[in-house]
Design a protein around this motif. Structure first.
Motif, short mmCIF file in Angstrom:
data_model
loop_
_atom_site.label_atom_id
_atom_site.label_comp_id
_atom_site.label_asym_id
_atom_site.label_seq_id
_atom_site.Cartn_x
_atom_site.Cartn_y
_atom_site.Cartn_z
N SER A 112 0.82 -1.20 0.00
CA SER A 112 0.00 0.00 0.00
C SER A 112 0.86 1.26 0.00
O SER A 112 0.57 2.23 -0.71
N VAL A 113 1.93 1.24 0.81
CA VAL A 113 2.84 2.38 0.85
C VAL A 113 3.49 2.61 -0.51
O VAL A 113 3.56 3.74 -1.02
N LEU A 114 3.97 1.53 -1.13
CA LEU A 114 4.63 1.65 -2.43
C LEU A 114 3.64 2.09 -3.51
O LEU A 114 3.98 2.89 -4.39
N ASN B 171 -7.16 -4.25 -0.18
CA ASN B 171 -6.99 -4.06 -1.62
C ASN B 171 -7.11 -2.61 -2.07
O ASN B 171 -6.64 -2.26 -3.15
N SER B 172 -7.75 -1.75 -1.28
CA SER B 172 -7.95 -0.38 -1.78
C SER B 172 -7.81 0.69 -0.70
O SER B 172 -7.08 1.66 -0.88
N PHE B 173 -8.50 0.50 0.42
CA PHE B 173 -8.61 1.61 1.35
C PHE B 173 -7.28 1.95 2.01
O PHE B 173 -7.01 3.12 2.29
N ALA B 174 -6.46 0.94 2.28
CA ALA B 174 -5.18 1.22 2.95
C ALA B 174 -4.32 2.16 2.13
O ALA B 174 -3.74 3.12 2.65
N SER B 175 -4.23 1.90 0.81
CA SER B 175 -3.41 2.77 -0.04
C SER B 175 -4.01 4.16 -0.14
O SER B 175 -3.28 5.17 -0.17
N MET B 176 -5.35 4.26 -0.16
CA MET B 176 -5.98 5.58 -0.22
C MET B 176 -5.72 6.37 1.06
O MET B 176 -5.52 7.58 1.03
N LEU B 177 -5.70 5.69 2.19
CA LEU B 177 -5.45 6.37 3.45
C LEU B 177 -4.03 6.92 3.49
O LEU B 177 -3.80 8.07 3.90
N ILE B 178 -3.09 6.11 3.04
CA ILE B 178 -1.69 6.56 3.00
C ILE B 178 -1.55 7.74 2.05
O ILE B 178 -0.84 8.71 2.32
N VAL C 116 1.45 -2.95 -10.99
CA VAL C 116 2.04 -4.22 -10.55
C VAL C 116 2.00 -4.34 -9.03
O VAL C 116 1.55 -5.37 -8.48
N ILE C 117 2.44 -3.29 -8.34
CA ILE C 117 2.52 -3.36 -6.88
C ILE C 117 1.12 -3.48 -6.27
O ILE C 117 0.91 -4.24 -5.30
N SER C 118 0.15 -2.74 -6.81
CA SER C 118 -1.21 -2.83 -6.26
C SER C 118 -1.79 -4.22 -6.45
O SER C 118 -2.51 -4.73 -5.58
N ASN C 119 -1.46 -4.87 -7.57
CA ASN C 119 -1.96 -6.23 -7.79
C ASN C 119 -1.23 -7.25 -6.90
O ASN C 119 -1.83 -8.23 -6.45
N VAL C 120 0.06 -7.01 -6.66
CA VAL C 120 0.77 -7.87 -5.69
C VAL C 120 0.14 -7.72 -4.31
O VAL C 120 -0.11 -8.71 -3.61
N GLY C 121 -0.14 -6.46 -3.94
CA GLY C 121 -0.83 -6.24 -2.66
C GLY C 121 -2.21 -6.85 -2.64
O GLY C 121 -2.64 -7.40 -1.62
#
Length: 624
Positions: free
Chosen positions: A25-27, A143-150, A79-84
Motif C-alpha cells: 500500500s505504501v509503495l 486491496n484499496s482503502f489502505a493505499s488511499m489512506l496513505i 504491478v505493486i497494487s496487484n501484488v498487494g
C-alpha cells in the motif's frame, strides 16, 4: 471498531500478510503520488515552450521523458497494487479459514444446554453471514482503502508545503465527514440487527425444512413453509427502506458539506495561480492532489457501511466465542487446528494463545478398585430454572450388570443417560463413573468409556465404513468387517454394489431403519467401550428388523456393563435388575421376578400386556 481490532488480534498469525499488504500500500501510494508531480512538471515545460522561455526541441525531449516516467510510475503502481491485492486475497481467505475453524471448534465444545436454545440452521447462517462480512471488509481494506489512506496523509503533508489553507480545509473535511457519518451509525446498526435476526431465523428454518423435507411433503406444508419464509424476508423490506432513507439523507448532507469545502479549495488554487503565486504546473499538481484526497472521502460512506456490517458480524461471532465451555473440555482442545494453532480453548480471549504443549491430554484416570462402574448419588436435575425432572436418584451398577430403566414417557429415563454422558450437570448430587465423580473426569475420558446406541441411529453422510469406524477412525478394514459381522450387518452391506464403500446419503436415508440401527450397533462394537447404553435402540423397528438388530445387541452387551432404556417387556425380562421411575423418582429396584410380584409399575405393565391394553402400555413407551 474495537470488535474489528479484536479480529486482528484474534488472527495475529496473519501478521506477515498484514505487513505485506501495508508495504504494498505504501509503495502503491508513493508511485501514485509521483504522477501529479510529473504531470505538473510537464505542464510547466509546455507553458515555457509556448511562452518562448524553453526551446521547442528541449521541451519535446523533456515532456517525452516525463511521459515515460509517468508510464513507469503507473506500471509500477499497477504491478505493486496487484501484488498487494494478491496478499490481500490470501489474507482474507486465510482469515476466513481461521475464524471458521475456531467457530466450529468452539461449537464442538459448547455445553448441550447452549444447543437446546439454538436452531441448527441459525447457527450455520450466523457463521456464514458473520465471517463473510468480516472477511469481505478485510479484503476491501487491504486491496484499496489502505493505499488511499496513505495517499491522503501524503497529500496533507504536500499541500501544507505549498499552501497551508489547503491543508487546513482538508483537515476540516475528514473529522466533520466522519462525525456526520457516525450520527447514522447507531440507528443503522439497530436496523441492521433487526434484519439479521429475521434473516437468521428464516435461514435456520430453511435448513430445518430441507433436512426434514419428507415430513414437510407428507403433511403438505410446502405453502405454509414458503409463506413463513417469504414473510421473514419480506419484513426486511420495510427495515431496509427506513435504513436506506436515513443513510442517504445523511449522505446528501455529508457530500454537500464536502462540495462546499472543495469549492473553497479550488478557489484558493485558482486565485493564487492568477496572482502568480503558483505556476500552471503547480496548479495542475495541486488539483490532482486534491482529487486524490477527495476520492477516499467520497468513498467513506461505502467503507463505513462495509465496516458496520463487519462490526455487526464480529459481535455475533464473539458472542458465540465468549460463551463459556465446560472446563473438562481442556484436555480435548490440544489438537492443532487448520491455522496451525491449538484449539480455541475455554474462551476467545485476546491474550496469548495456548500452545499444544499447554493443552496436552490429561493422564488417564484409573478406576477405584471395588467401586461400581456407574453410580448416581442423590442426583437431582432440572433442564431450566424451575421444577426438577429428577429427584434424589440413587443407583449403582456393578461391573457386567444389565440394568433396565422403565417408566412413563417423560419420566426421566433419557435424562439419566444425558447426565451419564456429561451432556448436563446435576443440580445436586453427583454422577460417578469407575468410582470417581464425572465432574473430575475429562469429558473425552468419560465418554470414551461409554458406548451408546440411540433410538435414532444418527448416521452421517459418507460411506458405511466411515460410519462404522466413526468412533475409531484408524480402525483396520478387518476390524470394521468384524464389527459389522457381529452386529448382523455384514450380509446386507455386501449386497450393495460398493459394499463397505457404499454412500448412504444424509443421515443414512438410503438405508432402512433396521440397516441403520445395525450399523449403529457395529459402530458401538468397534468403539469397544466398557459401559454400554441402549437408549430405546430398537423401539422404532418392526418385529423382523428388531430380531436382526437384537442379535447384534446381545453380542454387544456380552461382558459389558449395560444400562438399557427398555421398550419391550421381552427385553426387560432378561436383565439383572429393573429400575422403575415415577415422576422423576426411583420407584422400585429389583430383579424382573421380584418386581413382577411387587404390584408396582413393572407388575402393572405385565398385567396390561396380558390384557392386551396397548393404549395404556404406550404411556410407558412399552409394547408387549
Amino acid at each position: 471498531m474495537s470488535s474489528l481490532l479484536r479480529i486482528v488480534r484474534f488472527t495475529r498469525t496473519l501478521a506477515p500478510l498484514y505487513t505485506a499488504v501495508i508495504v504494498c500500500s505504501v509503495l502503491t501510494a508513493a508511485t501514485a503520488l509521483a504522477v501529479p508531480f510529473l504531470i505538473g512538471s510537464a505542464t510547466d515545460t509546455v507553458a515555457g515552450a509556448v511562452s518562448g522561455q524553453v526551446t521547442t526541441g528541449t521541451a519535446v525531449r523533456t515532456v517525452v521523458l516525463l511521459a515515460l516516467a509517468v508510464l513507469v510510475a503507473e506500471l509500477l503502481s499497477t504491478v505493486i497494487s496487484n501484488v498487494g491485492g494478491w496478499f490481500g486475497d490470501v489474507m482474507s481467505n486465510r482469515m476466513r479459514t481461521i475464524l471458521s475453524v475456531r467457530y466450529y471448534d468452539k461449537l464442538l465444545h459448547l455445553p448441550q444446554r447452549w444447543f437446546d436454545s439454538e436452531i441448527t440452521g441459525t447457527i450455520v447462517a450466523r457463521l456464514n453471514r458473520s465471517i463473510t462480512e468480516i472477511t469481505n471488509f478485510a479484503k476491501t481494506m487491504s486491496n484499496s482503502f489502505a493505499s488511499m489512506l496513505i495517499t491522503t496523509v501524503a497529500v496533507l503533508a504536500i499541500s501544507a508545503w505549498y499552501a497551508w489553507p489547503l491543508t487546513l480545509l482538508l483537515l476540516v473535511v475528514f473529522p466533520v465527514y466522519v462525525w456526520l457519518t457516525s450520527l447514522t451509525s447507531v440507528k443503522w446498526q439497530r436496523l441492521e440487527a433487526q434484519k439479521n435476526e429475521q434473516v437468521d431465523i428464516a435461514s435456520g428454518r430453511f435448513a430445518e425444512v430441507i433436512g426434514q423435507i419428507r415430513v414437510v411433503k407428507s403433511f403438505v406444508r410446502e405453502r405454509g413453509e414458503l409463506a413463513d419464509f417469504s414473510r421473514r424476508f419480506g419484513s426486511t423490506d420495510a427495515t431496509t427502506r427506513a435504513q436506506s432513507t436515513h443513510w442517504h439523507r445523511m449522505d446528501v448532507i455529508r457530500r454537500s458539506f464536502l462540495n462546499v469545502i472543495f469549492f473553497g479549495i479550488y478557489v484558493i488554487i485558482f486565485v493564487r495561480t492568477v496572482q502568480g503565486q503558483f505556476s500552471l504546473g503547480e496548479m495542475v499538481l495541486l488539483i490532482q492532489l486534491m482529487s486524490m484526497a477527495k476520492a477516499p472521502v467520497e468513498s467513506m460512506s461505502w467503507v463505513i457501511d462495509s465496516a458496520q456490517r463487519a462490526i455487526a458480524g464480529s459481535r455475533d461471532y464473539f458472542r458465540v466465542m465468549e460463551t463459556e465451555v465446560d472446563p473438562r473440555t481442556a484436555a480435548m482442545l490440544g489438537a492443532p487446528l487448520a491455522d496451525g494453532s491449538a484449539g480455541a480453548g475455554p474462551t476467545a480471549d485476546d491474550g496469548p494463545e495456548p500452545s499444544a504443549d499447554d493443552l496436552v491430554p490429561a493422564s488417564p484416570v484409573e478406576p477405584v478398585p471395588g467401586a461400581p462402574v456407574v453410580a448416581f448419588r442423590d442426583v437431582s436435575f432440572a433442564y431450566e430454572d424451575g421444577e426438577d425432572v429428577l429427584h434424589g436418584i440413587d443407583l449403582a451398577i456393578e461391573r457386567g450388570e444389565k440394568v433396565a430403566l422403565v417408566g412413563e414417557s417423560g419420566g426421566g429415563k433419557s435424562t439419566i443417560v444425558n447426565l451419564l454422558l456429561g451432556l448436563y450437570e446435576p443440580r445436586a448430587g453427583s454422577v460417578e463413573v469407575v468410582g470417581r465423580p464425572s465432574t473430575e473426569l475429562p469429558l473425552d475420558q468419560l465418554r470414551s468409556r461409554i458406548g451408546v446406541v440411540f433410538q435414532d441411529a444418527s448416521l452421517f453422510s459418507g460411506t458405511i465404513r466411515e460410519n462404522i469406524a466413526y468412533g475409531r477412525p484408524g480402525a483396520s478394514d478387518e476390524e470394521v468387517v468384524d464389527a459389522a459381522h457381529r452386529a448382523n450387518a455384514d450380509a446386507f452391506i455386501r449386497r450393495f454394489p460398493d459394499g463397505y464403500e457404499q454412500l448412504i446419503g444424509e443421515r443414512g436415508l438410503k438405508l432402512s431403519g433396521g440397516q441403520r440401527q445395525r450399523i449403529a450397533v457395529a459402530r458401538a462394537m468397534l468403539k469397544d467401550a466398557p459401559v454400554l447404553v441402549l437408549d430405546e435402540a430398537t423401539s422404532a423397528l418392526d418385529t423382523k428388523a428388531e430380531i436382526q438388530v437384537q442379535k447384534g445387541l446381545e453380542e454387544l452387551m456380552a461382558g459389558r456393563t449395560s444400562l438399557i432404556i427398555a421398550h419391550r417387556l421381552s427385553t426387560v425380562a432378561e436383565v439383572d435388575r429393573i429400575v422403575t421411575l415415577r415422576d422423576g423418582h426411583v420407584d422400585e429396584i429389583g430383579s424382573p421376578a421380584e418386581l413382577a410380584a411387587s404390584g408396582g409399575i413393572y407388575a402393572q405393565l405385565l398385567a396390561l400386556q396380558s390384557s392386551g391394553d396397548t393404549r395404556r402400555l404406550a404411556k410407558y413407551d412399552i409394547t408387549g
